[in-house]
Write a protein that holds these residues in place. Sequence first.
Motif, PDB file in Angstrom:
ATOM      1  N   ALA A 129       0.807  -1.217   0.000  1.00 59.40           N
ATOM      2  CA  ALA A 129       0.000   0.000   0.000  1.00 59.40           C
ATOM      3  C   ALA A 129       0.840   1.267   0.000  1.00 59.40           C
ATOM      4  O   ALA A 129       0.379   2.321  -0.430  1.00 59.40           O
ATOM      5  N   LEU A 130       2.075   1.185   0.475  1.00 57.74           N
ATOM      6  CA  LEU A 130       2.933   2.369   0.521  1.00 57.74           C
ATOM      7  C   LEU A 130       3.406   2.739  -0.880  1.00 57.74           C
ATOM      8  O   LEU A 130       3.720   1.865  -1.687  1.00 57.74           O
ATOM      9  N   PRO A 131       3.491   4.026  -1.171  1.00 59.59           N
ATOM     10  CA  PRO A 131       3.953   4.443  -2.504  1.00 59.59           C
ATOM     11  C   PRO A 131       5.453   4.199  -2.674  1.00 59.59           C
ATOM     12  O   PRO A 131       6.221   4.279  -1.717  1.00 59.59           O
ATOM     13  N   ASN A 132       5.858   3.910  -3.904  1.00 66.06           N
ATOM     14  CA  ASN A 132       7.271   3.647  -4.200  1.00 66.06           C
ATOM     15  C   ASN A 132       8.025   4.903  -4.636  1.00 66.06           C
ATOM     16  O   ASN A 132       9.215   4.994  -4.459  1.00 66.06           O
ATOM     17  N   GLU A 133       7.311   5.840  -5.256  1.00 66.45           N
ATOM     18  CA  GLU A 133       7.962   7.028  -5.799  1.00 66.45           C
ATOM     19  C   GLU A 133       8.103   8.085  -4.697  1.00 66.45           C
ATOM     20  O   GLU A 133       7.268   8.204  -3.817  1.00 66.45           O
ATOM     21  N   PRO A 134       9.169   8.882  -4.776  1.00 72.54           N
ATOM     22  CA  PRO A 134       9.292   9.970  -3.811  1.00 72.54           C
ATOM     23  C   PRO A 134       8.248  11.056  -4.097  1.00 72.54           C
ATOM     24  O   PRO A 134       7.847  11.261  -5.244  1.00 72.54           O
ATOM     25  N   VAL A 135       7.822  11.726  -3.067  1.00 76.07           N
ATOM     26  CA  VAL A 135       6.805  12.764  -3.204  1.00 76.07           C
ATOM     27  C   VAL A 135       7.489  14.061  -3.658  1.00 76.07           C
ATOM     28  O   VAL A 135       8.514  14.457  -3.111  1.00 76.07           O
ATOM     29  N   GLU A 136       6.898  14.705  -4.651  1.00 74.12           N
ATOM     30  CA  GLU A 136       7.433  15.978  -5.126  1.00 74.12           C
ATOM     31  C   GLU A 136       7.118  17.073  -4.117  1.00 74.12           C
ATOM     32  O   GLU A 136       6.053  17.068  -3.509  1.00 74.12           O
ATOM     33  N   LYS A 137       8.042  17.995  -3.967  1.00 73.01           N
ATOM     34  CA  LYS A 137       7.804  19.112  -3.047  1.00 73.01           C
ATOM     35  C   LYS A 137       6.910  20.125  -3.735  1.00 73.01           C
ATOM     36  O   LYS A 137       7.102  20.470  -4.893  1.00 73.01           O
ATOM     37  N   HIS A 138       5.931  20.620  -2.997  1.00 70.65           N
ATOM     38  CA  HIS A 138       4.976  21.581  -3.566  1.00 70.65           C
ATOM     39  C   HIS A 138       5.330  22.972  -3.151  1.00 70.65           C
ATOM     40  O   HIS A 138       5.697  23.301  -2.131  1.00 70.65           O
TER      41      HIS A 138
END
Length: 60
Positions: A51-60
């Motif tokens: 369930a955890l995402p694999n890609e890093p989160v983009e900074k907004h």
Amino acid sequence: MRVFWTVFWSLLLINMLSYVVANMVGDTYNYMLASTVAIVFSVIVMLIGEALPNEPVEKH
């Protein structure tokens, strides 16, 4: 291979924990109960891992 190692380590560690706690309390060690808990625990761990995402989160 991830599934094998997850189940292997959960079986090993949960059974070890169950054995130690049963001896400390003065109860009998139940292999089937500890193995059932370990299988349920490993399934929950695998579901959380998927369930955890694999890609890093983009900074907004």
